[in-house]
Design a protein around this motif. Structure first.
Motif, short mmCIF file in Angstrom:
data_model
loop_
_atom_site.label_atom_id
_atom_site.label_comp_id
_atom_site.label_asym_id
_atom_site.label_seq_id
_atom_site.Cartn_x
_atom_site.Cartn_y
_atom_site.Cartn_z
N ARG A 98 0.68 -1.19 -0.08
CA ARG A 98 0.09 -0.05 0.04
C ARG A 98 0.97 1.35 -0.01
N ILE A 107 2.30 1.80 -3.39
CA ILE A 107 1.37 2.32 -4.26
C ILE A 107 1.00 3.62 -4.15
N THR A 150 2.24 6.74 -6.48
CA THR A 150 0.76 7.87 -7.23
C THR A 150 1.23 9.12 -7.14
N HIS A 204 -6.64 6.96 -6.82
CA HIS A 204 -5.78 6.31 -6.75
C HIS A 204 -4.84 6.86 -5.29
N SER A 236 -5.96 4.70 -2.69
CA SER A 236 -6.02 3.50 -3.23
C SER A 236 -7.33 2.85 -2.90
N SER A 249 -9.61 -2.36 -2.75
CA SER A 249 -8.62 -1.51 -2.66
C SER A 249 -8.01 -1.70 -3.99
#
Length: 245
Positions: free
Chosen positions: A3, A6, A10, A103, A106, A124
């Motif tokens: 997570r 990500i 982003t 995004h 998430s 998610s």
């Protein structure tokens, strides 16, 4: 950890998006969806080719801002296919579906119609195992790079063409985890092709981009299980042909 990666990815991508877009971080992308209906017919339904055109073409739109996107169909009248004598042969209607993504948070929300009922799937974002190729081609004026994916449970070979000249993590349906905007998706070598037709960089109107709502809440695993069970039931009972997304 995934997570965190990500979210970090982003943030970096959004910074790159500012550089590409300047002050324009909102807009609408219109996609053409072309489905080869003949290729989706099972072997024992070959005779139905005479009752339907080979291709069904429709349009979808992707509304986006700096961190969110909403992909949904353009509302059109249902198609009545007629033969040369003017007799109606078959009606084709796509199930309603909306795909919302945030995004930076998430988060993804899918509103999916199935057998006349609507289901809401909240989840998610997931890391997609894309394989990046070296091929490059130009589509609608955008230089695009290739990425491929095989979806085992659907037996689908996916070829995506994306450009880094537009905001990252945008594309049709769930195909939005690439480092750019997806310009074209080709499923099973022409069975279903989704291609950008128009890109408008403009301020969104109120209500154009909002989180999908309504429908019965269900997990993605439960939804897939329900769909597969229904398709198997229809196969055993010799039911109507279903055109899958």
């Amino acid at each position: 950890m995934k997570r965190i990666l990500i979210i970090l990815g982003t943030v970096v991508s959004m910074m790159a998006a500012h550089f590409v877009f300047g002050q324009t971080t909102e807009g609408v992308i219109t996609y053409e969806v072309k489905v080869n209906m003949h290729r989706r017919l099972p072997p024992d339904r070959e005779g139905m080719k005479e009752m339907m055109p080979e291709f069904n073409i429709s349009s979808d739109q992707l509304f986006f801002n700096e961190t969110e996107s909403l992909y949904k169909p353009v509302i059109e009248e249902e198609d009545d296919f007629a033969d040369e004598g003017g007799n109606v042969r078959m009606r084709f209607r796509r199930p309603e579906a909306e795909y919302y993504f945030n995004h930076s948070a998430s988060k993804r929300v899918t509103l999916q119609e199935f057998m006349g009922k609507k289901y809401l799937i909240e989840d998610s974002l997931k890391i997609t195992p894309w394989k990046f190729g070296a091929k490059v081609k130009t589509i609608n004026g955008y230089e695009c790079r290739q990425a491929t994916l095989y979806i085992e449970d659907r037996k689908q070979n996916i070829v995506a063409w994306y450009t880094d000249k537009l905001r990252p993590y945008m594309g049709p349906e769930n195909f939005n985890t690439l480092p750019g905007t997806v310009i074209q998706i080709d499923m099973n070598n022409g069975e279903r092709v989704i291609t950008v037709q128009k890109i408008e960089k403009r301020t969104l109107k109120k209500g154009e981009l909002k989180i999908s709502s309504g429908g019965t809440k269900i997990t993605e695993k439960e939804f897939r299980k329900m769909v597969e069970a229904q398709m198997q039931r229809m196969g055993r009972e010799g039911g109507n042909v279903m055109i899958r997304n």
